[in-house]
Write an enzyme that holds these catalytic residues in place. Sequence first.
Site, short mmCIF file in Angstrom:
data_model
loop_
_atom_site.label_atom_id
_atom_site.label_comp_id
_atom_site.label_asym_id
_atom_site.label_seq_id
_atom_site.Cartn_x
_atom_site.Cartn_y
_atom_site.Cartn_z
CG ASP A 13 -1.93 -1.12 1.02
OD1 ASP A 13 -2.04 -1.57 0.15
OD2 ASP A 13 -2.15 -1.71 2.18
CE LYS A 16 2.36 -2.58 -4.17
NZ LYS A 16 2.12 -2.10 -2.99
N GLY A 40 -4.68 -4.43 -3.68
CA GLY A 40 -5.45 -3.16 -3.99
C GLY A 40 -4.77 -2.04 -4.33
CG HIS A 41 -2.17 -2.02 -6.83
ND1 HIS A 41 -1.46 -2.73 -7.76
CD2 HIS A 41 -1.75 -2.30 -5.90
CE1 HIS A 41 -0.67 -3.64 -7.27
NE2 HIS A 41 -0.92 -3.59 -5.86
CD GLN A 223 0.45 -8.99 -2.86
OE1 GLN A 223 1.31 -9.55 -3.45
NE2 GLN A 223 -0.54 -8.57 -2.60
P1 GDP Z 1 -0.84 0.34 -3.60
O1 GDP Z 1 -1.39 -1.01 -3.17
O2 GDP Z 1 0.81 0.34 -3.28
O3 GDP Z 1 -0.93 0.37 -4.81
O4 GDP Z 1 -1.22 1.37 -2.77
P2 GDP Z 1 -2.75 1.83 -2.54
O5 GDP Z 1 -3.55 2.06 -3.50
O6 GDP Z 1 -3.36 0.43 -1.66
O7 GDP Z 1 -2.94 2.83 -1.33
C1 GDP Z 1 -2.22 3.93 -1.44
C2 GDP Z 1 -3.09 5.17 -1.63
O8 GDP Z 1 -2.49 6.44 -1.39
C3 GDP Z 1 -4.15 5.36 -2.48
O9 GDP Z 1 -5.45 5.65 -2.07
C4 GDP Z 1 -3.69 6.23 -3.50
O10 GDP Z 1 -4.45 7.14 -4.15
C5 GDP Z 1 -2.90 7.30 -2.45
N1 GDP Z 1 -1.84 7.71 -2.98
C6 GDP Z 1 -0.63 7.44 -3.57
N2 GDP Z 1 0.19 8.43 -3.66
C7 GDP Z 1 -0.11 9.50 -3.05
C8 GDP Z 1 0.47 10.78 -2.75
O11 GDP Z 1 1.56 11.19 -3.14
N3 GDP Z 1 -0.36 11.61 -1.80
C9 GDP Z 1 -1.64 11.41 -1.33
N4 GDP Z 1 -2.25 12.01 -0.52
N5 GDP Z 1 -2.18 10.08 -1.62
C10 GDP Z 1 -1.39 9.19 -2.45
P1 IMO Z 2 -1.03 -4.19 -2.35
O1 IMO Z 2 -0.60 -4.58 -3.45
C1 IMO Z 2 -0.91 -4.61 2.02
C2 IMO Z 2 -1.25 -8.90 3.71
C3 IMO Z 2 -2.47 -9.18 4.44
C4 IMO Z 2 -1.92 -10.15 5.29
C5 IMO Z 2 -0.85 -10.66 4.60
C6 IMO Z 2 -1.25 -12.21 4.14
O2 IMO Z 2 -2.11 -3.36 -2.27
O3 IMO Z 2 0.09 -3.27 -1.47
P2 IMO Z 2 -2.61 -12.92 1.96
O4 IMO Z 2 -4.00 -12.78 1.54
O5 IMO Z 2 -1.73 -12.30 0.82
O6 IMO Z 2 -2.40 -14.48 2.32
O7 IMO Z 2 -2.39 -12.08 3.36
O8 IMO Z 2 -0.46 -10.02 3.70
N1 IMO Z 2 -1.49 -8.20 2.36
C7 IMO Z 2 -1.44 -6.98 2.09
N2 IMO Z 2 -1.27 -5.98 2.95
N3 IMO Z 2 -1.10 -4.53 0.88
C8 IMO Z 2 -1.35 -5.52 0.08
O9 IMO Z 2 -1.38 -5.36 -1.20
C9 IMO Z 2 -1.58 -6.84 0.43
N4 IMO Z 2 -1.65 -8.04 0.34
C10 IMO Z 2 -1.69 -8.91 1.43
O10 IMO Z 2 -3.35 -8.16 5.05
O11 IMO Z 2 -1.25 -9.54 6.48
MG MG Z 3 -2.83 -1.54 -1.90
#
Ligand code: GDP
Ligand code: IMO
Ligand code: MG
Length: 428
Positions: A13, A16, A40-41, A223
């Site tokens: 999270d 990415k 979850g991106h 991840q």
């Molecule tokens: P990922 O799993 O690594 O793709 O990240 P997620 O999408 O799960 O979580 C990142 C969150 O931060 C998302 O809601 C993005 O829209 C948000 N985000 C990404 N870069 C920035 C930033 O530079 N500033 C802010 N405020 N939000 C950001």
């Molecule tokens: P993104 O790509 C954050 C965590 C789960 C749990 C552990 C194992 O959005 O960064 P799993 O279902 O993979 O066997 O769960 O890994 N986990 C993540 N945490 N971001 C993710 O993906 C994750 N994918 C799995 O919360 O602790």
């Molecule tokens: Mg994510």
Amino acid sequence: MPALVLLGAQWGDEGKGKATDLLGGSVDYVVRFQGGNNAGHTVVVGDQKYALHLLPSGILSPGCTPVIGNGVVVDPAVLLSELSGLQQRGVDTSKLLLSGNAHLITPYHTEVDKVTERFLGKRKIGTTGRGIGPTYADKINRVGIRVQDLFDESILRQKVEAALDFKNQVLAKLYNRRSIKPEQVVEELLGYADQLAGCVCDTTLILNNAIDDGKVVLFEGGQGTLLDVDHGTYPFVTSSNPTAGGACTGAGVGPTKISRVIGILKAYTTRVGAGPFPTELLDKDGEALRTIGGERGVTTGRDRRCGWFDAVIARYATRVNGLTDFFLTKLDVLTGWEQIPVCVAYEIEGKRVEELPYSQSDFHHAKPVYEFLPGWSEDITKAKSFSDLPKNAQAYVKALEEMSGAPISAIGVGPGRDETIQINSFLD
Ligand code: GDP
Ligand code: IMO
Ligand code: MG
């Protein structure tokens, strides 16, 4: 600069999706190489927000071919529904390529994931419940079902029966659950075959040819480094390799072809699920980071655990991934703190430790050693260049760079595509 890896440097999270999407316009192929719909991106394009789970974030860039590599575990129902969701919003998904060697998540994998967690009780991992671990376990146990099996009914039937012979014993006798009928699973899987047939191919051949032809290929990790089954905080990890080496095995591309490895690094730290987290904040600062940063899981809707930046982890990510660059995200979230603590080392049983301890027990006892950096109060979301940032924000970035061991080449100052300060190009 043909092949780049982009991966999470912390516990996932990190942003990415946004970083991949930003590069998508200049890239020919974006490839997922591990994980599945546990990811979850979030990608924000103008006033549109997309939540992607299984599809590479490059799918939102019209010139880019999205690829799901052999190392990914694919829930076909999720894949089809994600595709149709995007199609309904006008996104062209016709270029998608899917490796015939990727493993399938079936209903029994999801069931086993959920009942195993229930059985573990308070020792649970806190998985996403998407069947990821059981599917990788079957792959390693050589009883998995691959995408290519969808196209040979008799092999599919044999493989599902063999897998369920054992699993049904466990489900019924250990977990007291109803057994799953092989016929039902086979029927469901066969129902996906025609819909997927058009995109299934030998992705390793296509990707290697593309790199040899000078095309730009971006490998997008799910991840993060600390969730890696080999290099993360085992057993509180996912069941794949989100670290750089995973791109090679998960896409069938040799390490000599990879020219750049970009670590996505949040300006503070978050984690979802169970496991150690030295800089975790259980006070009002943690709550503030969660609220301001919108730290709620895209996949499961769980609140993310929040804490200060941990430089020990960032250094570790540089080491195990051979990072060439960092993309620092969410700097804007830290606006308004008078001073910002940064963890520079750990204290473990009275001793200062600079590197991540390999021992699980030591890491569980690690206490953060903080340095306090001066904060800033100016809005930074409109900053376009490094010099637009307030002096203290510049100093924060420079301090993190120094501690983390690789140059910070881009900075996120908001969720949108254009809310980014690019310091060095990733494509030189
Ligand atoms: P990922 O799993 O690594 O793709 O990240 P997620 O999408 O799960 O979580 C990142 C969150 O931060 C998302 O809601 C993005 O829209 C948000 N985000 C990404 N870069 C920035 C930033 O530079 N500033 C802010 N405020 N939000 C950001
Ligand atoms: P993104 O790509 C954050 C965590 C789960 C749990 C552990 C194992 O959005 O960064 P799993 O279902 O993979 O066997 O769960 O890994 N986990 C993540 N945490 N971001 C993710 O993906 C994750 N994918 C799995 O919360 O602790
Ligand atoms: Mg994510």
